[in-house]
Design a protein around this motif. Sequence first.
Motif, mmCIF file in Angstrom:
data_model
loop_
_atom_site.group_PDB
_atom_site.id
_atom_site.type_symbol
_atom_site.label_atom_id
_atom_site.label_comp_id
_atom_site.label_asym_id
_atom_site.label_seq_id
_atom_site.Cartn_x
_atom_site.Cartn_y
_atom_site.Cartn_z
ATOM 1 N N VAL A 189 0.846 -1.052 0.001
ATOM 2 C CA VAL A 189 0.120 0.170 -0.069
ATOM 3 C C VAL A 189 1.018 1.228 0.171
ATOM 4 C CG1 VAL A 189 -2.030 -1.134 0.938
ATOM 5 C CG2 VAL A 189 -0.214 -0.090 2.482
ATOM 6 N N SER A 190 2.052 1.356 -0.335
ATOM 7 C CA SER A 190 3.040 2.342 -0.364
ATOM 8 C C SER A 190 2.558 3.292 -1.242
ATOM 9 C CB SER A 190 4.466 1.681 -0.779
ATOM 10 O OG SER A 190 4.479 1.001 -2.190
ATOM 11 N N ASP A 191 2.063 3.260 -2.390
ATOM 12 C CA ASP A 191 1.535 4.238 -3.064
ATOM 13 C C ASP A 191 0.050 4.708 -3.011
ATOM 14 O OD1 ASP A 191 0.269 2.255 -4.377
ATOM 15 O OD2 ASP A 191 0.820 2.376 -6.367
ATOM 16 N N GLY A 192 -0.640 4.216 -1.742
ATOM 17 C CA GLY A 192 -1.880 4.604 -1.457
ATOM 18 C C GLY A 192 -2.930 3.749 -2.134
ATOM 19 N N THR A 193 -2.582 2.595 -2.886
ATOM 20 C CA THR A 193 -3.543 1.745 -3.467
ATOM 21 C C THR A 193 -2.991 0.279 -3.059
ATOM 22 O OG1 THR A 193 -2.288 1.407 -5.404
ATOM 23 C CG2 THR A 193 -3.938 2.868 -5.504
ATOM 24 N N VAL A 194 -3.986 -0.863 -3.131
ATOM 25 C CA VAL A 194 -3.725 -2.056 -2.509
ATOM 26 C C VAL A 194 -3.392 -2.905 -3.644
ATOM 27 C CG1 VAL A 194 -4.536 -3.652 -1.163
ATOM 28 C CG2 VAL A 194 -5.364 -1.520 -0.582
ATOM 29 N N LYS A 195 -2.057 -3.253 -3.792
ATOM 30 C CA LYS A 195 -1.972 -4.387 -5.055
ATOM 31 C C LYS A 195 -1.015 -5.457 -4.157
ATOM 32 C CE LYS A 195 1.921 -1.073 -6.431
ATOM 33 N NZ LYS A 195 1.680 0.071 -5.631
ATOM 34 N N ALA A 196 -0.525 -6.539 -5.154
ATOM 35 C CA ALA A 196 0.333 -7.678 -4.665
ATOM 36 C C ALA A 196 1.644 -7.044 -4.259
ATOM 37 C CB ALA A 196 0.307 -8.668 -5.746
ATOM 38 N N HIS A 197 2.032 -7.649 -3.140
ATOM 39 C CA HIS A 197 3.619 -7.330 -2.779
ATOM 40 C C HIS A 197 4.488 -8.063 -3.476
ATOM 41 C CE1 HIS A 197 6.997 -6.696 -0.404
ATOM 42 N NE2 HIS A 197 6.570 -5.662 0.312
ATOM 43 N N GLU A 198 5.731 -7.438 -4.016
ATOM 44 C CA GLU A 198 6.421 -8.115 -4.890
ATOM 45 C C GLU A 198 7.168 -9.145 -4.414
ATOM 46 O OE1 GLU A 198 9.966 -6.903 -7.991
ATOM 47 O OE2 GLU A 198 9.052 -5.369 -6.900
ATOM 48 N N TYR A 199 7.377 -9.169 -2.960
ATOM 49 C CA TYR A 199 8.326 -10.315 -2.454
ATOM 50 C C TYR A 199 7.435 -11.089 -1.748
ATOM 51 C CZ TYR A 199 11.716 -12.441 0.668
ATOM 52 O OH TYR A 199 12.366 -13.326 1.228
ATOM 53 N N TYR A 200 6.501 -10.525 -1.028
ATOM 54 C CA TYR A 200 5.715 -11.372 -0.042
ATOM 55 C C TYR A 200 4.334 -12.127 -0.718
ATOM 56 C CZ TYR A 200 8.432 -9.791 3.803
ATOM 57 O OH TYR A 200 9.295 -9.389 4.440
ATOM 58 N N PHE A 201 3.960 -11.679 -1.813
ATOM 59 C CA PHE A 201 2.485 -12.237 -2.478
ATOM 60 C C PHE A 201 3.125 -13.773 -2.998
ATOM 61 C CE2 PHE A 201 -0.521 -13.134 -5.720
ATOM 62 C CZ PHE A 201 -1.725 -12.885 -5.098
ATOM 63 N N PRO A 202 4.227 -13.965 -3.793
ATOM 64 C CA PRO A 202 4.625 -15.073 -3.986
ATOM 65 C C PRO A 202 4.804 -16.190 -2.907
ATOM 66 C CG PRO A 202 5.949 -13.732 -5.500
ATOM 67 C CD PRO A 202 5.163 -12.984 -4.076
ATOM 68 N N ILE A 203 5.226 -15.754 -1.624
ATOM 69 C CA ILE A 203 5.419 -16.409 -0.381
ATOM 70 C C ILE A 203 4.060 -16.825 0.081
ATOM 71 C CG2 ILE A 203 6.186 -16.278 2.011
ATOM 72 C CD1 ILE A 203 8.445 -14.527 0.991
ATOM 73 N N ALA A 204 3.194 -15.874 0.103
ATOM 74 C CA ALA A 204 1.695 -16.179 0.461
ATOM 75 C C ALA A 204 1.230 -17.423 -0.298
ATOM 76 C CB ALA A 204 0.701 -15.001 0.365
ATOM 77 N N ARG A 205 1.564 -17.520 -1.650
ATOM 78 C CA ARG A 205 0.927 -18.685 -2.276
ATOM 79 C C ARG A 205 1.807 -19.802 -1.982
ATOM 80 N NH1 ARG A 205 -0.781 -16.425 -8.240
ATOM 81 N NH2 ARG A 205 -2.684 -15.759 -7.708
ATOM 82 N N LEU A 206 2.994 -19.818 -1.736
ATOM 83 C CA LEU A 206 3.717 -20.906 -1.300
ATOM 84 C C LEU A 206 3.405 -21.635 -0.163
ATOM 85 C CD1 LEU A 206 6.162 -22.699 -1.528
ATOM 86 C CD2 LEU A 206 7.573 -21.033 -0.293
#
Length: 439
Positions: A189-206
């Motif tokens: 949410v660093s730019d004020g919008t909600v999008k997938a985190h480049e590092y942690y989103f793949p870990i979530a799926r893992l």
Amino acid sequence: MEKRKLYSYIRWSSDKQAKGSSLQRQLETARRVAHENGLELVEIIDAGLSAFKSKHLEHGNLGAFIEAVKAGEISNDSWLTVESLDRISRDEILKAQRLFMELLELGITIYTGMDNRIYNKASVTDNPMELMLSIMTFSRANQESMVKSQRQKSAAQLKIDKFQAGERAENGYPFAIRSSGANVFWSDVSDGTVKAHEYYFPIARLIVSLRLKGWGYMRIAKHLNENYIPPKGTAKRKHFKDMWSPKLVCNFLQSRTLMGEKSIRVDGVEHILKDYYPHVMSQTEYYSLQSVINRKLANEPNDYIPLLSGIRRFKCACGAPMVAFYQYDKIRYRCDGMKSLDKRMHCGAKSFNGASIENAIVQICADKIFKNVKSHTSNVGPIHAMLEDAQKKYKRGMDMLLEDNAPHGLNIKLIEIEKQIESLQNQLNDELIDLLPVD
């Protein structure tokens, strides 16, 4: 002779305060006071904790400080310096004043840097106006926090309304709502919008894929700690600080945020925002995962109740309760890994086959108890039947909730059934205990 200590308590609740001069300003005041009074400085910092609802007492270092003084671990002639009294509490006046008086009764001297005032039990007794001043300060702080809270609620409600009306940013992502709870670690949410985190989103799926492969929470956490940087601010327990904790993995896998939902409560009303977070999985995949986590094997007897779980007397050597689960058609017992994960990490207890110990206990009952049951009218049978009936009703209700065809008020009814199940389980336990022979 050991110096008396001055504990500098520094607290801020927002990122904006943390990035400002709050920390440096309060530290400089504490160093000056320590030098002027010949005291040894000890820093106490509560970052990101609000004093409005006393979270800093429940989860922070100020509560730990007070407990340490009560236990004699910290000398009761110590000083506590704060920028102003509202650093101690911004709660309701009576609660804030009670905390202030408790510190003075313990023997602590309080110094406020903003107005250079010193409060202790003797000074307040000799000059009651100091007590009046503290009440006025706490009252003002609480009113300010209430106004701020109301503004945040209004802002959150406005953002919720815009989200539900379909308003999105130019990049197509939802606008972030930061005033009502933290966002999940796999979102950015660093730019004020909600999008997938480049590092942690793949870990979530893992994490999901590992659980579907049959990995347990402890094993997943160990694998993550060996290979991936943990997210910040997720572990509240000291033992799991800066780690992927099994509790984090457990909560993650059972959270509806995996389907993209965010739950926000404003003025007692819960708002469910669908498609707020990036989807780790679809709704169908989510319920399949929950089935894997909570499933009972097909040939497991539906009416079977583990003999030893729930009686609050069957405990691991570490002090945590033992709980029952099923594996390969067999009942097993293990140390409770959900409520006492930190204890379990230390004691290293392993699960064991429950059939042998249950059979042994039944044999003891046959030898020692049933010879004397004529003097006691047992209610085990009727209570057991009522318990089974309540459990079936609860299961039917939960199935209706999952199928989205629940009648109005079912949630309240399920809560009542939960309480009934707990009460019946306790009655059943008491009946079984009454059957034990008296030495």
